[in-house]
Structure formats: structure tokens, C-alpha cells
Design a protein around this motif. Structure first.
Motif, PDB file in Angstrom:
ATOM      1  N   GLU A   1      10.363  34.224  19.166  1.00  0.00           N
ATOM      2  CA  GLU A   1      11.763  34.616  19.386  1.00  0.00           C
ATOM      3  C   GLU A   1      12.389  33.812  20.516  1.00  0.00           C
ATOM      4  OE1 GLU A   1      12.086  38.849  20.015  1.00  0.00           O
ATOM      5  OE2 GLU A   1      10.959  39.295  18.192  1.00  0.00           O
ATOM      6  N   LEU A   2      11.658  33.647  21.615  1.00  0.00           N
ATOM      7  CA  LEU A   2      12.185  32.876  22.745  1.00  0.00           C
ATOM      8  C   LEU A   2      12.368  31.409  22.374  1.00  0.00           C
ATOM      9  CD1 LEU A   2      10.097  34.521  25.605  1.00  0.00           C
ATOM     10  CD2 LEU A   2      12.585  34.675  25.307  1.00  0.00           C
TER      11      LEU A   2
ATOM     12  N   TYR B   1      -2.068  40.130  21.089  1.00  0.00           N
ATOM     13  CA  TYR B   1      -1.890  38.751  20.627  1.00  0.00           C
ATOM     14  C   TYR B   1      -0.691  38.651  19.692  1.00  0.00           C
ATOM     15  CZ  TYR B   1      -6.375  37.496  22.662  1.00  0.00           C
ATOM     16  OH  TYR B   1      -7.390  37.262  23.545  1.00  0.00           O
ATOM     17  N   LYS B   2      -0.553  39.631  18.800  1.00  0.00           N
ATOM     18  CA  LYS B   2       0.548  39.629  17.838  1.00  0.00           C
ATOM     19  C   LYS B   2       1.903  39.735  18.549  1.00  0.00           C
ATOM     20  CE  LYS B   2       2.331  42.084  13.834  1.00  0.00           C
ATOM     21  NZ  LYS B   2       2.185  43.200  12.927  1.00  0.00           N
ATOM     22  N   THR B   3       2.006  40.628  19.517  1.00  0.00           N
ATOM     23  CA  THR B   3       3.268  40.794  20.255  1.00  0.00           C
ATOM     24  C   THR B   3       3.593  39.551  21.052  1.00  0.00           C
ATOM     25  OG1 THR B   3       2.963  43.186  20.371  1.00  0.00           O
ATOM     26  CG2 THR B   3       4.478  42.208  21.963  1.00  0.00           C
ATOM     27  N   LEU B   4       2.591  38.970  21.714  1.00  0.00           N
ATOM     28  CA  LEU B   4       2.828  37.749  22.483  1.00  0.00           C
ATOM     29  C   LEU B   4       3.298  36.641  21.552  1.00  0.00           C
ATOM     30  CD1 LEU B   4       2.807  36.100  25.064  1.00  0.00           C
ATOM     31  CD2 LEU B   4       0.346  35.749  24.743  1.00  0.00           C
ATOM     32  N   SER B   5       2.633  36.471  20.434  1.00  0.00           N
ATOM     33  CA  SER B   5       2.990  35.424  19.481  1.00  0.00           C
ATOM     34  C   SER B   5       4.419  35.603  18.967  1.00  0.00           C
ATOM     35  CB  SER B   5       2.006  35.433  18.320  1.00  0.00           C
ATOM     36  OG  SER B   5       2.347  34.441  17.385  1.00  0.00           O
ATOM     37  N   SER B   6       4.773  36.797  18.547  1.00  0.00           N
ATOM     38  CA  SER B   6       6.115  37.021  17.995  1.00  0.00           C
ATOM     39  C   SER B   6       7.190  36.890  19.067  1.00  0.00           C
ATOM     40  CB  SER B   6       6.206  38.373  17.292  1.00  0.00           C
ATOM     41  OG  SER B   6       6.030  39.423  18.199  1.00  0.00           O
ATOM     42  N   THR B   7       6.894  37.319  20.290  1.00  0.00           N
ATOM     43  CA  THR B   7       7.873  37.202  21.374  1.00  0.00           C
ATOM     44  C   THR B   7       8.090  35.743  21.749  1.00  0.00           C
ATOM     45  OG1 THR B   7       7.197  39.382  22.193  1.00  0.00           O
ATOM     46  CG2 THR B   7       8.490  38.007  23.683  1.00  0.00           C
ATOM     47  N   LEU B   8       7.022  34.971  21.784  1.00  0.00           N
ATOM     48  CA  LEU B   8       7.151  33.536  22.061  1.00  0.00           C
ATOM     49  C   LEU B   8       7.990  32.857  20.978  1.00  0.00           C
ATOM     50  CD1 LEU B   8       3.517  32.787  23.251  1.00  0.00           C
ATOM     51  CD2 LEU B   8       5.590  32.525  24.639  1.00  0.00           C
TER      52      LEU B   8
END
Length: 110
Positions: free
Chosen positions: A64-65, A55-62
Motif C-alpha cells: 500500500e505504501l 508477515y502478511k500484514t507487513l507485506s500488504s502494508t508495504l
């Protein structure tokens, strides 16, 4: 036509390097592909579809995008909270590249 000499060139000044700086990352291309294929996607739907992303990686990647103006984040004022993601026009301009990668993979899959 003059032959280019690598000793007088710099990767950091190329369009390739700029594009790579926006899409480089373990899940960025996967997220862009997901939005290209499905249009508007909610956070948990994307998490389930991608699978092995935290969840943390998805949130941070979103985030950034979104900062790079490749995706839109639309939040609805309701309970429970509803957030949807989609490609911006800038993000949609990457579709030919993503399509090319899909076609290449279909042709060369072993």
C-alpha cells in the motif's frame, strides 16, 4: 475575516483527509518511522524491529505504501531473494511530521 461555518464544509475535501488516507492504518506510520530512522531496511529486519506484526500484514502494508509512492521497493536478482525498502522523495517529505510527533512524544511522555 469571515468565520467558517461547519455546515458548509466537507472533511473529504481537506488536505488533512488526503494525508490521513495515505498514513492511516495500524502500522503505516510505524513503517515510515522505521525507514526514516534507518534508511534502507530489508523485510525481515523490519519485521524483527516492529515485532508484533504478521508477515502478511507487513507485506500488504508495504505494498500500500509503495502504491501511494511513499516507499521504494528494490528487488535484487539473487538467491536467496533480497528486497530492500526505503522512503521515496514523497515519503521523505513526511519526515518533518514524523519528527514533530517524536518531539511531542519525548516532551509529553509520562
Amino acid at each position: 475575516m469571515d468565520k467558517r461555518c461547519i455546515s458548509q464544509e466537507c472533511l473529504q475535501t481537506t488536505g488533512f483527509n488526503y494525508t490521513l488516507s495515505l498514513i492511516n492504518g495500524k502500522y503505516k506510520m510505524t513503517i515510515l518511522y522505521t525507514l526514516m530512522e534507518f534508511g534502507v531496511v530489508r523485510f525481515n529486519e523490519m519485521k524483527r524491529y516492529i515485532g508484533d506484526i504478521s508477515y502478511k500484514t507487513l507485506s500488504s502494508t508495504l505494498k500500500e505504501l509503495e502504491t501511494d509512492q511513499l516507499i521504494n521497493r528494490k528487488e535484487y536478482p539473487q538467491i536467496p531473494p533480497k528486497v530492500e525498502y526505503s522512503l521515496t522523495e514523497r515519503g521523505k517529505s513526511l519526515i518533518p511530521i514524523l519528527d514533530g510527533m517524536c518531539e511531542w512524544g519525548d516532551r509529553h511522555r509520562i
